[in-house]
Design an enzyme around this catalytic site. Structure first.
Site, short mmCIF file in Angstrom:
data_model
loop_
_atom_site.label_atom_id
_atom_site.label_comp_id
_atom_site.label_asym_id
_atom_site.label_seq_id
_atom_site.Cartn_x
_atom_site.Cartn_y
_atom_site.Cartn_z
N LYS A 136 27.32 11.60 -28.95
CA LYS A 136 28.08 10.23 -29.20
C LYS A 136 28.29 9.93 -30.76
CE LYS A 136 27.22 5.25 -28.03
NZ LYS A 136 26.37 4.42 -27.24
N SER A 180 30.21 6.34 -23.32
CA SER A 180 30.37 7.92 -23.57
C SER A 180 30.09 8.93 -22.64
CB SER A 180 29.48 7.96 -24.92
OG SER A 180 28.20 7.77 -24.64
N SER A 219 23.71 1.29 -22.72
CA SER A 219 24.67 2.27 -22.85
C SER A 219 24.34 3.70 -22.52
CB SER A 219 25.05 2.14 -24.46
OG SER A 219 25.41 1.06 -24.79
#
Length: 295
Positions: free
Chosen positions: A108, A184, A204
Protein backbone atom coordinates in the site's frame (compact mmCIF):
# COMPACT_ATOMS: atom_id res chain seq x y z
CA UNK A 1 8.79 -45.60 -55.53
CA UNK A 2 11.97 -46.03 -53.49
CA UNK A 3 11.70 -46.67 -49.78
CA UNK A 4 13.44 -44.35 -47.31
CA UNK A 5 16.33 -45.92 -45.42
CA UNK A 6 15.31 -47.45 -42.12
CA UNK A 7 17.76 -45.27 -40.17
CA UNK A 8 15.84 -42.16 -41.23
CA UNK A 9 12.68 -43.43 -39.55
CA UNK A 10 14.61 -44.43 -36.44
CA UNK A 11 16.21 -40.99 -36.22
CA UNK A 12 12.83 -39.31 -36.68
CA UNK A 13 11.28 -41.45 -33.94
CA UNK A 14 14.10 -40.63 -31.53
CA UNK A 15 13.77 -36.92 -32.26
CA UNK A 16 10.03 -36.98 -31.63
CA UNK A 17 10.50 -38.92 -28.39
CA UNK A 18 13.09 -36.42 -27.18
CA UNK A 19 10.91 -33.44 -28.12
CA UNK A 20 7.73 -34.69 -26.43
CA UNK A 21 8.67 -33.94 -22.76
CA UNK A 22 10.05 -30.53 -23.72
CA UNK A 23 6.91 -29.66 -25.69
CA UNK A 24 4.71 -30.80 -22.81
CA UNK A 25 6.68 -28.64 -20.36
CA UNK A 26 6.32 -25.62 -22.61
CA UNK A 27 2.58 -26.07 -22.99
CA UNK A 28 2.05 -26.56 -19.25
CA UNK A 29 2.70 -22.93 -18.32
CA UNK A 30 2.33 -22.21 -14.61
CA UNK A 31 -0.99 -20.49 -13.89
CA UNK A 32 -0.74 -17.57 -11.46
CA UNK A 33 -4.51 -17.17 -11.17
CA UNK A 34 -5.66 -18.28 -7.70
CA UNK A 35 -2.22 -19.67 -6.87
CA UNK A 36 -0.66 -19.85 -3.40
CA UNK A 37 2.80 -19.48 -1.91
CA UNK A 38 3.06 -23.23 -1.37
CA UNK A 39 2.14 -23.96 -5.01
CA UNK A 40 4.72 -21.47 -6.29
CA UNK A 41 7.46 -22.98 -4.13
CA UNK A 42 6.60 -26.53 -5.20
CA UNK A 43 6.84 -25.53 -8.85
CA UNK A 44 10.19 -23.82 -8.33
CA UNK A 45 11.72 -26.75 -6.46
CA UNK A 46 10.57 -29.05 -9.29
CA UNK A 47 12.16 -26.70 -11.88
CA UNK A 48 8.75 -26.07 -13.43
CA UNK A 49 8.83 -22.32 -12.78
CA UNK A 50 11.53 -19.69 -12.41
CA UNK A 51 11.30 -16.55 -10.34
CA UNK A 52 11.78 -14.43 -13.47
CA UNK A 53 8.87 -16.21 -15.19
CA UNK A 54 6.63 -15.65 -12.18
CA UNK A 55 7.41 -11.94 -11.94
CA UNK A 56 6.98 -11.49 -15.69
CA UNK A 57 3.52 -13.06 -15.54
CA UNK A 58 2.41 -10.66 -12.82
CA UNK A 59 3.87 -7.67 -14.66
CA UNK A 60 1.97 -8.77 -17.78
CA UNK A 61 -1.31 -8.96 -15.86
CA UNK A 62 -0.71 -5.51 -14.40
CA UNK A 63 -0.10 -4.12 -17.89
CA UNK A 64 -3.22 -5.85 -19.17
CA UNK A 65 -5.69 -4.92 -16.41
CA UNK A 66 -4.42 -1.91 -14.47
CA UNK A 67 -5.74 0.71 -16.90
CA UNK A 68 -9.24 -0.33 -15.91
CA UNK A 69 -8.75 -1.38 -12.28
CA UNK A 70 -6.26 1.35 -11.29
CA UNK A 71 -4.97 -0.90 -8.54
CA UNK A 72 -1.24 -0.14 -8.97
CA UNK A 73 0.44 3.25 -8.68
CA UNK A 74 4.17 2.40 -8.90
CA UNK A 75 6.16 -0.57 -10.25
CA UNK A 76 9.50 -1.67 -8.82
CA UNK A 77 12.09 -1.08 -11.59
CA UNK A 78 14.39 -3.65 -9.95
CA UNK A 79 11.87 -6.50 -9.69
CA UNK A 80 13.23 -8.63 -12.56
CA UNK A 81 16.84 -8.14 -11.47
CA UNK A 82 15.96 -9.29 -7.96
CA UNK A 83 14.16 -12.29 -9.50
CA UNK A 84 17.30 -13.24 -11.47
CA UNK A 85 19.36 -13.18 -8.29
CA UNK A 86 16.85 -15.40 -6.52
CA UNK A 87 16.91 -17.85 -9.43
CA UNK A 88 20.72 -17.96 -9.24
CA UNK A 89 20.55 -18.54 -5.48
CA UNK A 90 18.15 -21.46 -5.86
CA UNK A 91 20.22 -22.95 -8.69
CA UNK A 92 23.43 -22.85 -6.66
CA UNK A 93 22.07 -23.90 -3.25
CA UNK A 94 19.11 -26.08 -4.20
CA UNK A 95 17.09 -24.46 -1.41
CA UNK A 96 14.70 -21.53 -1.14
CA UNK A 97 16.15 -18.30 0.25
CA UNK A 98 13.43 -17.98 2.88
CA UNK A 99 9.78 -18.51 3.75
CA UNK A 100 8.75 -15.93 1.12
CA UNK A 101 11.25 -16.85 -1.61
CA UNK A 102 10.23 -14.95 -4.78
CA UNK A 103 6.78 -14.09 -3.44
CA UNK A 104 5.59 -10.94 -5.27
CA UNK A 105 4.17 -8.39 -2.84
CA UNK A 106 2.17 -5.23 -3.53
CA UNK A 107 2.61 -2.64 -0.79
CA UNK A 108 0.00 0.00 0.00
CA UNK A 109 1.35 3.39 -1.00
CA UNK A 110 1.43 4.56 2.60
CA UNK A 111 4.25 2.17 3.54
CA UNK A 112 7.88 3.05 2.75
CA UNK A 113 9.78 1.19 0.03
CA UNK A 114 13.28 2.41 -0.78
CA UNK A 115 13.14 1.93 -4.57
CA UNK A 116 9.66 3.40 -5.10
CA UNK A 117 8.01 6.62 -3.90
CA UNK A 118 5.72 6.62 -0.91
CA UNK A 119 3.23 9.15 -2.25
CA UNK A 120 0.12 8.40 -0.21
CA UNK A 121 -1.73 8.49 -3.53
CA UNK A 122 -1.06 12.22 -3.88
CA UNK A 123 0.24 14.16 -6.87
CA UNK A 124 2.00 16.64 -4.56
CA UNK A 125 5.65 16.96 -5.70
CA UNK A 126 7.17 16.02 -2.35
CA UNK A 127 5.19 12.79 -2.32
CA UNK A 128 7.05 11.48 -5.39
CA UNK A 129 10.36 11.28 -3.55
CA UNK A 130 11.74 7.86 -2.62
CA UNK A 131 12.12 7.32 1.14
CA UNK A 132 15.68 6.72 2.41
CA UNK A 133 14.86 3.22 3.71
CA UNK A 134 12.22 0.51 3.79
CA UNK A 135 9.56 0.38 6.45
CA UNK A 136 10.38 -2.29 9.04
CA UNK A 137 7.72 -4.67 7.71
CA UNK A 138 9.02 -4.31 4.15
CA UNK A 139 12.59 -5.01 5.29
CA UNK A 140 11.38 -8.16 7.06
CA UNK A 141 9.62 -9.40 3.92
CA UNK A 142 12.74 -8.81 1.82
CA UNK A 143 14.86 -10.70 4.35
CA UNK A 144 12.47 -13.66 3.96
CA UNK A 145 12.99 -13.63 0.16
CA UNK A 146 9.97 -11.62 -1.00
CA UNK A 147 10.01 -9.35 -4.06
CA UNK A 148 8.41 -5.95 -3.50
CA UNK A 149 6.66 -5.79 -6.86
CA UNK A 150 4.56 -2.63 -6.73
CA UNK A 151 2.80 0.05 -4.71
CA UNK A 152 -0.98 -0.11 -4.60
CA UNK A 153 -3.58 2.61 -4.90
CA UNK A 154 -5.45 3.89 -1.85
CA UNK A 155 -7.66 6.68 -0.61
CA UNK A 156 -5.41 9.73 -0.70
CA UNK A 157 -3.34 9.80 2.51
CA UNK A 158 -5.70 7.17 3.88
CA UNK A 159 -8.64 9.57 4.11
CA UNK A 160 -11.71 7.77 2.81
CA UNK A 161 -13.09 4.34 1.99
CA UNK A 162 -13.70 4.31 -1.77
CA UNK A 163 -10.17 3.88 -3.17
CA UNK A 164 -9.86 7.33 -4.78
CA UNK A 165 -6.61 9.30 -5.09
CA UNK A 166 -5.34 12.12 -7.30
CA UNK A 167 -2.33 10.05 -8.35
CA UNK A 168 -4.00 6.68 -8.93
CA UNK A 169 -7.52 7.74 -9.80
CA UNK A 170 -10.59 5.74 -8.81
CA UNK A 171 -9.69 2.13 -8.04
CA UNK A 172 -12.31 -0.37 -9.22
CA UNK A 173 -13.62 -3.62 -7.85
CA UNK A 174 -12.43 -6.49 -10.11
CA UNK A 175 -15.66 -8.43 -9.58
CA UNK A 176 -17.87 -5.51 -10.60
CA UNK A 177 -16.18 -2.31 -11.73
CA UNK A 178 -19.29 -0.28 -10.88
CA UNK A 179 -18.92 -1.14 -7.20
CA UNK A 180 -16.58 0.35 -4.60
CA UNK A 181 -13.52 -1.82 -3.86
CA UNK A 182 -13.10 -0.37 -0.38
CA UNK A 183 -9.39 0.40 -0.81
CA UNK A 184 -6.17 -1.44 -1.57
CA UNK A 185 -7.12 -5.14 -1.77
CA UNK A 186 -7.75 -5.10 -5.53
CA UNK A 187 -4.31 -6.30 -6.62
CA UNK A 188 -4.66 -9.62 -4.77
CA UNK A 189 -8.26 -10.17 -5.90
CA UNK A 190 -7.32 -9.53 -9.56
CA UNK A 191 -4.18 -11.69 -9.42
CA UNK A 192 -1.91 -8.70 -10.05
CA UNK A 193 0.21 -9.87 -7.13
CA UNK A 194 0.40 -12.97 -4.97
CA UNK A 195 0.01 -11.20 -1.61
CA UNK A 196 -0.06 -7.61 -0.33
CA UNK A 197 0.60 -5.33 2.63
CA UNK A 198 -1.88 -2.80 3.89
CA UNK A 199 -2.53 -0.65 6.95
CA UNK A 200 -5.57 0.73 8.67
CA UNK A 201 -6.65 3.34 11.18
CA UNK A 202 -10.32 2.44 10.94
CA UNK A 203 -11.24 -0.53 8.72
CA UNK A 204 -8.87 -0.05 5.75
CA UNK A 205 -7.68 -3.67 5.92
CA UNK A 206 -10.98 -5.35 6.74
CA UNK A 207 -13.24 -3.37 4.42
CA UNK A 208 -11.24 -4.06 1.20
CA UNK A 209 -10.82 -7.71 2.21
CA UNK A 210 -14.59 -8.08 2.45
CA UNK A 211 -15.33 -6.11 -0.73
CA UNK A 212 -12.77 -8.02 -2.81
CA UNK A 213 -13.43 -11.53 -1.44
CA UNK A 214 -9.91 -12.06 -0.08
CA UNK A 215 -8.36 -12.80 3.32
CA UNK A 216 -7.25 -9.81 5.38
CA UNK A 217 -5.47 -9.83 8.73
CA UNK A 218 -5.66 -6.70 10.88
CA UNK A 219 -3.40 -7.67 13.80
CA UNK A 220 -3.66 -6.49 17.38
CA UNK A 221 -1.86 -3.17 17.76
CA UNK A 222 1.68 -3.72 18.99
CA UNK A 223 2.15 -7.04 17.23
CA UNK A 224 3.51 -5.56 13.95
CA UNK A 225 5.75 -2.50 13.57
CA UNK A 226 4.40 0.71 12.05
CA UNK A 227 7.82 2.32 11.59
CA UNK A 228 8.03 3.76 8.06
CA UNK A 229 4.26 4.09 7.61
CA UNK A 230 2.47 7.40 6.96
CA UNK A 231 0.81 8.00 10.35
CA UNK A 232 -2.76 9.04 11.04
CA UNK A 233 -3.35 7.93 14.66
CA UNK A 234 -0.68 6.70 17.06
CA UNK A 235 -3.32 4.86 19.05
CA UNK A 236 -5.13 3.20 16.12
CA UNK A 237 -2.72 2.65 13.18
CA UNK A 238 -1.73 -0.94 12.41
CA UNK A 239 -0.15 -2.85 9.53
CA UNK A 240 -1.63 -6.08 8.16
CA UNK A 241 -1.74 -8.47 5.22
CA UNK A 242 -3.88 -9.55 2.26
CA UNK A 243 -3.82 -12.97 0.59
CA UNK A 244 -6.12 -15.36 -1.24
CA UNK A 245 -5.88 -17.97 1.56
CA UNK A 246 -5.67 -17.85 5.33
CA UNK A 247 -2.48 -19.92 5.17
CA UNK A 248 -0.68 -17.30 3.06
CA UNK A 249 -1.95 -14.41 5.20
CA UNK A 250 -0.80 -16.22 8.34
CA UNK A 251 2.66 -16.72 6.82
CA UNK A 252 2.99 -13.00 6.12
CA UNK A 253 1.93 -12.21 9.67
CA UNK A 254 4.53 -14.64 11.02
CA UNK A 255 7.30 -12.87 9.08
CA UNK A 256 6.16 -9.34 10.06
CA UNK A 257 5.34 -9.84 13.73
CA UNK A 258 7.70 -8.99 16.55
CA UNK A 259 9.48 -6.25 18.46
CA UNK A 260 10.92 -3.24 16.64
CA UNK A 261 12.90 -0.59 18.51
CA UNK A 262 11.62 2.01 16.03
CA UNK A 263 8.04 1.41 17.21
CA UNK A 264 8.00 1.16 21.03
CA UNK A 265 4.41 -0.11 21.05
CA UNK A 266 5.71 -3.44 19.68
CA UNK A 267 7.30 -4.16 23.06
CA UNK A 268 3.92 -5.72 23.84
CA UNK A 269 4.64 -8.45 21.26
CA UNK A 270 7.61 -9.89 23.14
CA UNK A 271 6.97 -13.53 23.94
CA UNK A 272 3.64 -13.52 22.13
CA UNK A 273 4.63 -14.57 18.60
CA UNK A 274 4.17 -18.37 18.29
CA UNK A 275 7.37 -20.09 17.19
CA UNK A 276 5.46 -22.75 15.26
CA UNK A 277 3.66 -20.10 13.21
CA UNK A 278 0.18 -18.65 13.32
CA UNK A 279 -1.30 -21.24 10.96
CA UNK A 280 -0.29 -24.09 13.27
CA UNK A 281 -0.54 -22.32 16.63
CA UNK A 282 -2.71 -24.10 19.23
CA UNK A 283 -3.54 -20.64 20.63
CA UNK A 284 -5.21 -19.57 17.36
CA UNK A 285 -7.53 -22.48 16.62
CA UNK A 286 -9.90 -20.41 14.51
CA UNK A 287 -7.16 -19.45 12.07
CA UNK A 288 -5.69 -22.96 12.04
CA UNK A 289 -9.12 -24.45 11.28
CA UNK A 290 -9.65 -21.94 8.46
CA UNK A 291 -6.27 -22.83 6.98
CA UNK A 292 -7.00 -26.56 7.08
CA UNK A 293 -10.27 -26.03 5.21
CA UNK A 294 -8.61 -23.84 2.57
CA UNK A 295 -5.93 -26.37 1.62
Amino acid sequence: MSKKPRWVWIAASVALFAWAPYAAAQSAKFQIEETTIAAVHRAMLRHELSCVELVQQYLSRIEQHNKVLRAIIHLNPNALEIARKLDASLASSGTLSGALHCVPVAVKDAIDTAEMPTSGGSTAPFARLNPPADATVVAKLRAAGAIILAKSNLDEFGRGSSGLSTLGGQARNPYDTTRIPGGSGIAVAANLTLVALSEETGVSIRNPAANNNIVGIAPTQGLVSRAGVIPISFTQDRVGAYARTAADAALLLQVMAGYDADDPVTAASRGRVPREGYAASPTSKGLADTVSRSE
